[in-house]
Design a protein around this motif. Structure first.
Motif, PDB file in Angstrom:
ATOM      1  N   ILE A  75       0.850  -1.216   0.178  1.00 44.59           N
ATOM      2  CA  ILE A  75      -0.060  -0.006  -0.076  1.00 44.59           C
ATOM      3  C   ILE A  75       0.875   1.244   0.126  1.00 44.59           C
ATOM      4  O   ILE A  75       1.945   1.415   0.812  1.00 44.59           O
ATOM      5  CB  ILE A  75      -0.821  -0.091   1.309  1.00 44.59           C
ATOM      6  N   ALA A  76       0.696   2.272  -0.721  1.00 43.51           N
ATOM      7  CA  ALA A  76       1.368   3.713  -0.757  1.00 43.51           C
ATOM      8  C   ALA A  76       0.277   4.630  -1.375  1.00 43.51           C
ATOM      9  O   ALA A  76      -0.750   4.400  -1.898  1.00 43.51           O
ATOM     10  CB  ALA A  76       2.587   3.282  -1.947  1.00 43.51           C
ATOM     11  N   TYR A  77       0.854   5.846  -1.052  1.00 38.24           N
ATOM     12  CA  TYR A  77       0.062   6.805  -1.445  1.00 38.24           C
ATOM     13  C   TYR A  77       0.874   8.106  -1.754  1.00 38.24           C
ATOM     14  O   TYR A  77       1.842   8.356  -1.010  1.00 38.24           O
ATOM     15  CB  TYR A  77      -0.888   7.100  -0.317  1.00 38.24           C
ATOM     16  N   THR A  78       0.542   8.720  -2.832  1.00 36.57           N
ATOM     17  CA  THR A  78       1.149  10.227  -3.062  1.00 36.57           C
ATOM     18  C   THR A  78       0.165  11.338  -3.073  1.00 36.57           C
ATOM     19  O   THR A  78      -0.814  11.070  -3.807  1.00 36.57           O
ATOM     20  CB  THR A  78       1.731  10.006  -4.520  1.00 36.57           C
ATOM     21  N   SER A  79       0.671  12.409  -2.493  1.00 39.13           N
ATOM     22  CA  SER A  79      -0.570  13.401  -2.392  1.00 39.13           C
ATOM     23  C   SER A  79      -0.338  14.244  -3.421  1.00 39.13           C
ATOM     24  O   SER A  79       0.616  14.677  -3.736  1.00 39.13           O
ATOM     25  CB  SER A  79       0.118  14.077  -1.106  1.00 39.13           C
ATOM     26  N   ALA A  80      -1.781  14.524  -4.085  1.00 38.26           N
ATOM     27  CA  ALA A  80      -1.519  14.981  -5.400  1.00 38.26           C
ATOM     28  C   ALA A  80      -1.267  16.618  -5.084  1.00 38.26           C
ATOM     29  O   ALA A  80      -0.717  17.264  -5.901  1.00 38.26           O
ATOM     30  CB  ALA A  80      -3.126  15.065  -5.982  1.00 38.26           C
ATOM     31  N   ALA A  81      -1.660  17.272  -3.999  1.00 31.27           N
ATOM     32  CA  ALA A  81      -1.139  18.502  -3.372  1.00 31.27           C
ATOM     33  C   ALA A  81       0.008  18.778  -2.998  1.00 31.27           C
ATOM     34  O   ALA A  81       0.503  20.012  -3.488  1.00 31.27           O
ATOM     35  CB  ALA A  81      -2.388  18.888  -2.187  1.00 31.27           C
ATOM     36  N   THR A  82       0.859  17.991  -2.527  1.00 29.86           N
ATOM     37  CA  THR A  82       2.274  18.144  -2.024  1.00 29.86           C
ATOM     38  C   THR A  82       3.067  17.418  -2.930  1.00 29.86           C
ATOM     39  O   THR A  82       4.300  17.627  -2.823  1.00 29.86           O
ATOM     40  CB  THR A  82       2.253  18.218  -0.474  1.00 29.86           C
ATOM     41  N   GLY A  83       2.646  16.389  -3.483  1.00 26.16           N
ATOM     42  CA  GLY A  83       3.767  15.334  -3.991  1.00 26.16           C
ATOM     43  C   GLY A  83       4.431  14.480  -3.083  1.00 26.16           C
ATOM     44  O   GLY A  83       5.195  13.707  -3.428  1.00 26.16           O
ATOM     45  N   LYS A  84       4.012  14.582  -1.755  1.00 25.90           N
ATOM     46  CA  LYS A  84       4.625  13.877  -0.795  1.00 25.90           C
ATOM     47  C   LYS A  84       4.217  12.102  -0.947  1.00 25.90           C
ATOM     48  O   LYS A  84       3.097  11.982  -1.011  1.00 25.90           O
ATOM     49  CB  LYS A  84       4.512  14.442   0.523  1.00 25.90           C
ATOM     50  N   ALA A  85       5.184  11.420  -0.779  1.00 23.47           N
ATOM     51  CA  ALA A  85       4.987   9.977  -0.896  1.00 23.47           C
ATOM     52  C   ALA A  85       4.902   9.006   0.301  1.00 23.47           C
ATOM     53  O   ALA A  85       5.763   9.622   1.128  1.00 23.47           O
ATOM     54  CB  ALA A  85       5.585   9.499  -1.880  1.00 23.47           C
TER      55      ALA A  85
END
Length: 535
Positions: free
Chosen positions: A140-150
């Motif tokens: 499971i992983a996630y990258t914030s569209a707003a900040t680009g933080k993974a």
């Protein structure tokens, strides 16, 4: 569980949207497994739900909940114990949270909540299963569209505990032979079916939190489901481990019995404090003598709550099981150091009370509270748990039924209850099952306390101490309408059309529930069909 136990052909149908990345979750094999669970256990579930209704009628007629005479032998037998906890659950410290080791935060246990903190829209329940599938495999992983933080998992991850929905709820988007299936079996079934073998490779097994049980017979049903599921996939019985949330007043009189029924799968009991308060008010709703003061006055130091904790810790440790504490609902107060310190002081006092009472671990609602809770538990419980300490206990039935006497009913308390219920139901209808409000995290349990308190006050026309006037159904209708108009105006001004629609519907639902001649058992049951229609 052999397919021969199913006496009729199974017609399992999914009525919600199935996206491409859902197909591996809703596979033919998984749907067949769900169908077998439904066919094997649905009649028993319905029978137990009917028993709840019959028992409530007895309470309404004046019968007190009490310790069951027919199960006294379980309570009196000092010899039996639950199966010892597996190695990865010896240290439960902080649930839904993090433990600090050597200056680095590393996960201990995390509860994935498919129940009170989740609005069960079809998208939420299916995406939740996708996330559990990926989390079990470490992908499971996630990258914030707003900040680009993974964001991704560390190599060492928390022991995952899954809380399915309660026995009273249905999953409308899956039917078996035309009937809605149990939401509890849907949530349990998909997680177990897809992940038990992956966990086995890691030397672990599926772990669950079981909510809102009202009797040991409901625990027996869960235990039979576990055995059947384990037999079906060919794993050893006892592979599944479960903690029972002790969050109903009736279950408080059956702690030994619940542990006994789940003894091969049990990892203890958990003080589900907010639902327990809700249950106390709901079960005693017909009694004028049981009218409760403003919600803020009903805390863990109230006599009936102290008795509940004392009995739970004693019972668990006597049987070799974990006794888990309750959730601190506070959340960080940004930009106000004074309020922030007050909130943290409340958390410290709460966790000190828990560890001194004998609890083996606790919950927090927000990661920022982890350090505070861990400091208290590390200082007073440096070992993984304190199961070996069996405190004395002299709790009686009267202690568990002692009505809170400190505090009063006020107009401010009435307005706060209405606001919490309106805001929560509106958020729930929009797909959000957990909201920050007044520097606390509100979920279905706290909204339920607010709802049933107002109903109770109106039913018995309780007098508000600051105004000298009685709470009546007409007053409640007017107040809910006024507060609903206020929230709708704010949504309209902000241009949030979805929020405006949700508050319009929430206002009607809350007004009806708070003033109905008969108290509705669960607000989520009333609101559920509206999110099914929306789906």
């Amino acid at each position: 569980m052999d397919a021969s136990c199913v006496t009729a052909a199974m017609d399992v149908r999914v009525h919600g949207a199935v996206l491409d990345h859902h197909r591996h979750i809703l596979s033919p094999g998984a749907l067949r497994f769900l169908g077998i669970l439904h066919s094997s256990f649905e009649l028993r579930r319905q029978s137990l739900l009917a028993a709840r209704v019959a028992r409530q009628a007895e309470f309404d007629a004046g019968l007190d909940p009490g310790f069951r005479a027919e199960t006294a032998w379980i309570r009196d037998d000092a010899a039996w114990r639950v199966r010892p906890p597996p190695e990865d659950l010896l240290d439960r410290y902080v649930c839904m949270s993090i433990k600090q080791e050597n200056g680095v935060f590393s996960s201990v246990t995390y509860m994935a909540d498919l129940e009170d903190s989740t609005s069960p829209t079809w998208a939420n329940v299916v995406e939740g299963q996708v996330n559990l599938y990926d989390a079990t495999r470490g992908t499971i992983a996630y990258t914030s569209a707003a900040t680009g933080k993974a964001y991704k998992l560390n190599d060492k991850t928390a022991v995952l505990l899954v809380r399915p929905r309660g026995w009273h709820l249905d999953e409308a988007h899956v039917t078996v032979n035309g009937a809605r299936m149990s939401a509890a079996l849907f949530d349990f079934g998909l997680y177990f079916f897809h992940n038990h073998h992956v966990l086995a490779v890691k030397g672990s097994g599926p772990c669950f939190y079981l909510p809102k049980m009202e009797s040991h017979l409901e625990a027996r049903l869960w235990n039979d489901v576990f055995n059947a599921a384990q037999d079906y996939v060919g794993v050893e019985r006892g592979t599944i481990r479960a903690t029972a949330l002790l969050e109903t007043i009736t279950a408080a009189f059956e702690m030994d019995e619940i542990l006994y029924e789940l003894r091969d799968h049990s990892t203890g009991l958990n003080c589900g404090r907010w639902d327990y308060i809700f249950s106390f008010i709901k079960k005693m709703r017909a009694r004028r003598a049981c009218v409760t003061p403003d919600r803020k006055h009903i805390g863990m130091t109230a006599p009936f709550m102290r008795a509940y904790v004392e009995l739970l810790v004693h019972t668990c440790h006597k049987r070799g099981a974990h006794a888990m504490g309750g959730m601190a609902a506070q959340i960080p107060v940004k930009h106000d150091p004074e309020l922030q310190e007050q909130a943290m002081a409340q958390v410290r006092a709460d966790k000190l009370r828990e560890v001194e009472a004998g609890h083996d671990g606790t919950w927090v609602a927000h990661p920022a509270l982890v350090g505070v809770a861990m400091d208290i538990f590390n200082e007073h419980m440096p070992q993984p748990n304190q199961i070996d300490k069996v405190p004395p206990c002299s709790v009686t039935a009267s202690d568990l039924l002692a009505v809170p006497t400190l505090g009063t009913i006020t107009s401010a308390g009435l307005t706060e209850n209405v606001d919490v219920c309106l805001e929560y139901v509106a958020a729930w209808l929009s797909g959000n099952g957990c909201i920050p409000m007044n520097h606390k995290m509100e979920d279905a349990a706290t909204a339920e306390i607010s709802r049933v308190q107002v109903w109770q006050w109106a039913e018995h026309e309780a007098v508000m101490s600051d105004t000298g006037t009685a709470v009546t159904r007409d007053i409640v209708k007017q107040l809910v309408s006024e507060r609903g108009v206020k929230f709708q105006a704010e949504a309209r001004e902000s241009g949030d059309v979805q929020r405006l629609r949700s508050f319009a519907l929430a206002t009607k639902l809350v007004r009806d529930m708070m003033t109905a001649p008969q108290l509705d058992e669960f607000l989520t049951s009333i609101a559920y069909n509206h999110i099914v229609t929306a789906a």
